[in-house]
Every structure is written in structure tokens, then in C-alpha cells.
Design a protein around this motif. Structure first.
Motif, PDB file in Angstrom:
ATOM      1  N   ASP A 169       0.850  -1.190   0.000  1.00 18.77           N
ATOM      2  CA  ASP A 169       0.000   0.000   0.000  1.00 18.77           C
ATOM      3  C   ASP A 169       0.888   1.244   0.000  1.00 18.77           C
ATOM      4  OD1 ASP A 169       0.182   1.181   2.955  1.00 18.77           O
ATOM      5  OD2 ASP A 169       0.122  -1.003   3.110  1.00 18.77           O
ATOM      6  N   PRO A 170       0.352   2.402  -0.416  1.00 21.87           N
ATOM      7  CA  PRO A 170       1.175   3.613  -0.550  1.00 21.87           C
ATOM      8  C   PRO A 170       1.945   4.008   0.707  1.00 21.87           C
ATOM      9  CG  PRO A 170      -0.927   3.931  -1.630  1.00 21.87           C
ATOM     10  CD  PRO A 170      -1.023   2.626  -0.914  1.00 21.87           C
ATOM     11  N   LYS A 171       1.300   3.901   1.873  1.00 25.68           N
ATOM     12  CA  LYS A 171       1.966   4.292   3.115  1.00 25.68           C
ATOM     13  C   LYS A 171       3.160   3.386   3.406  1.00 25.68           C
ATOM     14  CE  LYS A 171       1.101   5.160   8.031  1.00 25.68           C
ATOM     15  NZ  LYS A 171       0.093   5.149   9.126  1.00 25.68           N
ATOM     16  N   THR A 172       2.972   2.078   3.250  1.00 25.56           N
ATOM     17  CA  THR A 172       4.064   1.131   3.502  1.00 25.56           C
ATOM     18  C   THR A 172       5.158   1.286   2.451  1.00 25.56           C
ATOM     19  OG1 THR A 172       2.467  -0.424   4.452  1.00 25.56           O
ATOM     20  CG2 THR A 172       4.631  -1.298   3.895  1.00 25.56           C
ATOM     21  N   ALA A 173       4.764   1.551   1.214  1.00 27.66           N
ATOM     22  CA  ALA A 173       5.733   1.744   0.133  1.00 27.66           C
ATOM     23  C   ALA A 173       6.640   2.935   0.440  1.00 27.66           C
ATOM     24  CB  ALA A 173       5.013   1.962  -1.192  1.00 27.66           C
ATOM     25  N   THR A 174       6.061   4.014   0.941  1.00 21.83           N
ATOM     26  CA  THR A 174       6.859   5.193   1.310  1.00 21.83           C
ATOM     27  C   THR A 174       7.814   4.862   2.445  1.00 21.83           C
ATOM     28  OG1 THR A 174       5.127   6.715   0.587  1.00 21.83           O
ATOM     29  CG2 THR A 174       6.748   7.571   2.141  1.00 21.83           C
ATOM     30  N   LEU A 175       7.341   4.077   3.401  1.00 26.25           N
ATOM     31  CA  LEU A 175       8.196   3.656   4.516  1.00 26.25           C
ATOM     32  C   LEU A 175       9.405   2.869   4.009  1.00 26.25           C
ATOM     33  CD1 LEU A 175       6.969   2.144   7.867  1.00 26.25           C
ATOM     34  CD2 LEU A 175       8.819   1.040   6.619  1.00 26.25           C
ATOM     35  N   ILE A 176       9.156   1.954   3.069  1.00 18.54           N
ATOM     36  CA  ILE A 176      10.247   1.144   2.506  1.00 18.54           C
ATOM     37  C   ILE A 176      11.221   2.028   1.727  1.00 18.54           C
ATOM     38  CG2 ILE A 176      10.818  -0.713   0.896  1.00 18.54           C
ATOM     39  CD1 ILE A 176       9.620  -1.669   3.565  1.00 18.54           C
ATOM     40  N   ASP A 177      10.688   2.953   0.920  1.00 18.62           N
ATOM     41  CA  ASP A 177      11.547   3.889   0.178  1.00 18.62           C
ATOM     42  C   ASP A 177      12.457   4.658   1.122  1.00 18.62           C
ATOM     43  OD1 ASP A 177      10.759   3.368  -2.416  1.00 18.62           O
ATOM     44  OD2 ASP A 177       9.184   4.882  -2.429  1.00 18.62           O
ATOM     45  N   ASN A 178      11.868   5.203   2.168  1.00 15.71           N
ATOM     46  CA  ASN A 178      12.646   6.011   3.111  1.00 15.71           C
ATOM     47  C   ASN A 178      13.695   5.174   3.830  1.00 15.71           C
ATOM     48  OD1 ASN A 178      11.186   8.304   2.440  1.00 15.71           O
ATOM     49  ND2 ASN A 178       9.734   8.073   4.110  1.00 15.71           N
ATOM     50  N   LEU A 179      13.340   3.945   4.142  1.00 15.06           N
ATOM     51  CA  LEU A 179      14.286   3.055   4.814  1.00 15.06           C
ATOM     52  C   LEU A 179      15.469   2.743   3.905  1.00 15.06           C
ATOM     53  CD1 LEU A 179      14.936   1.386   7.314  1.00 15.06           C
ATOM     54  CD2 LEU A 179      13.469  -0.438   6.399  1.00 15.06           C
ATOM     55  N   ILE A 180      15.197   2.484   2.635  1.00 11.93           N
ATOM     56  CA  ILE A 180      16.277   2.219   1.667  1.00 11.93           C
ATOM     57  C   ILE A 180      17.203   3.429   1.563  1.00 11.93           C
ATOM     58  CG2 ILE A 180      16.765   1.904  -0.805  1.00 11.93           C
ATOM     59  CD1 ILE A 180      14.224   0.123  -0.894  1.00 11.93           C
ATOM     60  N   GLN A 181      16.623   4.616   1.491  1.00 19.26           N
ATOM     61  CA  GLN A 181      17.450   5.822   1.378  1.00 19.26           C
ATOM     62  C   GLN A 181      18.263   6.066   2.646  1.00 19.26           C
ATOM     63  OE1 GLN A 181      15.584   9.818   0.873  1.00 19.26           O
ATOM     64  NE2 GLN A 181      16.915   9.924  -0.930  1.00 19.26           N
ATOM     65  N   GLU A 182      17.646   5.879   3.804  1.00 16.72           N
ATOM     66  CA  GLU A 182      18.364   6.064   5.072  1.00 16.72           C
ATOM     67  C   GLU A 182      19.566   5.127   5.158  1.00 16.72           C
ATOM     68  OE1 GLU A 182      15.496   5.378   8.093  1.00 16.72           O
ATOM     69  OE2 GLU A 182      14.279   7.143   7.596  1.00 16.72           O
ATOM     70  N   ILE A 183      19.352   3.869   4.819  1.00 17.16           N
ATOM     71  CA  ILE A 183      20.423   2.868   4.886  1.00 17.16           C
ATOM     72  C   ILE A 183      21.537   3.209   3.901  1.00 17.16           C
ATOM     73  CG2 ILE A 183      20.948   0.457   4.300  1.00 17.16           C
ATOM     74  CD1 ILE A 183      18.222  -0.227   5.651  1.00 17.16           C
ATOM     75  N   THR A 184      21.145   3.672   2.705  1.00 18.59           N
ATOM     76  CA  THR A 184      22.137   4.072   1.692  1.00 18.59           C
ATOM     77  C   THR A 184      23.067   5.155   2.237  1.00 18.59           C
ATOM     78  OG1 THR A 184      20.639   3.527  -0.122  1.00 18.59           O
ATOM     79  CG2 THR A 184      22.428   5.059  -0.616  1.00 18.59           C
ATOM     80  N   HIS A 185      22.486   6.166   2.849  1.00 23.54           N
ATOM     81  CA  HIS A 185      23.282   7.276   3.384  1.00 23.54           C
ATOM     82  C   HIS A 185      24.064   6.855   4.622  1.00 23.54           C
ATOM     83  CE1 HIS A 185      20.278  10.280   1.360  1.00 23.54           C
ATOM     84  NE2 HIS A 185      21.074   9.686   0.491  1.00 23.54           N
TER      85      HIS A 185
END
Length: 254
Positions: A169-185
Motif C-alpha cells: 500500500d502507498p503508506k508502507t511503500a513510502t516507509l520502505i523507500d525512506n528506509l532504503i534511502q536512510e540505509i544508503t546514506h
């Protein structure tokens, strides 16, 4: 950093990738986007060595995959974390066993050290007290977070994500996106995400590569993608219902 120089990939008489050149920078979320059949998944499989291009070269830092002997290729595989489209968790293994799997494959650590690392990465993706559960006992969003934990458990230098928001769902998808970006940085790794989700582009697209019919037709940032007059970009971006509405608002304001 991963550098791609003029790669071509064919299956029989059909050329899927037609001379793609680009770079994917360390410490950034690099996105490969495009419609179905554009060559995204084939390119991803070339990047991780599952497919061998007929022409061109792929460099990890300063060394081409084609020049690596077996030992160097094995070392490279240990430096790669992979987040699969469906999560690809083992149903018969507990969450703890799933996350520990790469450590068992690639390291000779003691069980206690492996368990410590498993708990570390599960905490990092905000999952605690799930060690003994099985994938079927947790939600789809939680399964994706377990998959991320497994992908980073070996402290990879490179993280590949294939449609990480598929089925969410959109809310969970945004959470996953943000988590991927946080881990990358946080870990300063080179992350490459294959997606057709414009919400992901808007959220985390620090470098965006657009493929069409096996060719690279545009590259830039998620800010530049809304300013370009490249027809292939505008056709792709505004094929999304959400961005059709955004475009209508932009036109009214002009």
C-alpha cells in the motif's frame, strides 16, 4: 561507484539492451525506471553478473567484472546485497534464520556473533521480537523489512532492489523507500533500485535513469525530471494518474 560502458545484451536475434552507458554513485539512491519491457530487469541482472553482456563493460570501482578471476568475483558477491521483488524469504525458515542465511553462506562467524548481527539489523529496520516467527506470520510490509535486513546483514558495499514496493500500500511503500534511502546514506553504499513507481522517483530518486526499448533516453535527478521537456520523460511521468493531476495543476498555474 558502478560504471556501465556501452553494454549490449541479446537473446537470440532480439537485442534487449542497446548500448547503455551511465554511472551509479556511491552514497546515493540510483533509480532505473521505465515501462515493462524497457530492459530494466535485464540491466539489473547484467549489473549483478547473472547475465553477461555481449558487448560493453561493467566496472565496480575501477575493475571490470569481465576482468575478475573467480576469487575476485566471489569477493564481489559478498559485497552485494539484494532485495528481491517478492521478498524471496524462505517460508520454512524463521525470520532469524532468513536474515542469518547470508552470514552462514559467506562467513565463518560463531553462532553468537551471527545472532548479534541479526538482532542489530532487525532493530535497524524497526523489527524486534520477531526472530522466531515465520514469514507467513507477519505482514507484507514487515516481510519487506526483513528482506532489507537480510540484504544488509553482510554490510554490503552495493545494494540492489528489484521493485521493492511491489504489492505494498502507498503508506508502507513510502516507509520502505525512506528506509532504503536512510540505509544508503548511513552505510555510504551504492544503491540501485529498479522501479516503475513514480512515487519512489519523487521520494528517493537522487539519480534517475530512464530506459525505453533498451536504450537510455534520459538521466538526471528527481528534481530535474519535472523540469525537462524530454518527450520520453513526460510521457512516462504523466502516464501516472497522480502526476496527471499534478500536471493539470501546473498548467493552471502557468
Amino acid at each position: 561507484m558502478i560504471k556501465v560502458e556501452d553494454i549490449h545484451k541479446r537473446f537470440g536475434d532480439e537485442e534487449i539492451l542497446k548500448g547503455i552507458s551511465t554511472t551509479f554513485d556511491k552514497g546515493k539512491t540510483n533509480l532505473i525506471i521505465g515501462q515493462s519491457g524497457s530492459g530494466k530487469t535485464v540491466m539489473l541482472k547484467c549489473l549483478i553478473g547473472l547475465f553477461k553482456p555481449e558487448e560493453g563493460r561493467i566496472y565496480y570501482e575501477d575493475e571490470a567484472i569481465q576482468d575478475m578471476d573467480d576469487e575476485k568475483q566471489r569477493a564481489l558477491r559478498e559485497d552485494i546485497g539484494m532485495l528481491f521483488q517478492g521478498g524471496a524469504l524462505f517460508d520454512s525458515m524463521t525470520i532469524e534464520e532468513n536474515v542469518m542465511f547470508p552470514l552462514r553462506m559467506f562467513t565463518k562467524q560463531k553462532k553468537s556473533d551471527m545472532l548479534e548481527r541479526v538482532n542489530e539489523v532487525l532493530a535497524r529496520v524497526n523489527l524486534e521480537n520477531v526472530n522466531k516467527k515465520y514469514p507467513a506470520e507477519i505482514s507484507g510490509g514487515m516481510q519487506k523489512r526483513v528482506s532489507i535486513a537480510r540484504a544488509i546483514v553482510n554490510r554490503p558495499k552495493y545494494l540492489f532492489c528489484d521493485e521493492p514496493n511491489s504489492g505494498l500500500d502507498p503508506k508502507t511503500a513510502t516507509l520502505i523507500d525512506n528506509l532504503i534511502q536512510e540505509i544508503t546514506h548511513e552505510y555510504d553504499i551504492t544503491t540501485i533500485v529498479v522501479t516503475h513507481d513514480m512515487n519512489s522517483v519523487m521520494e528517493i530518486g537522487q539519480k534517475v535513469v530512464l530506459l525505453k526499448n533498451g536504450k537510455l533516453v534520459w538521466q538526471g535527478t528527481n528534481e530535474e525530471i519535472f523540469k525537462t521537456d524530454n518527450e520520453d520523460v513526460t510521457n512516462f511521468v504523466y502516464s501516472s494518474d497522480l502526476f496527471k493531476k499534478i500536471r493539470e495543476v501546473q498548467l493552471k498555474e502557468q
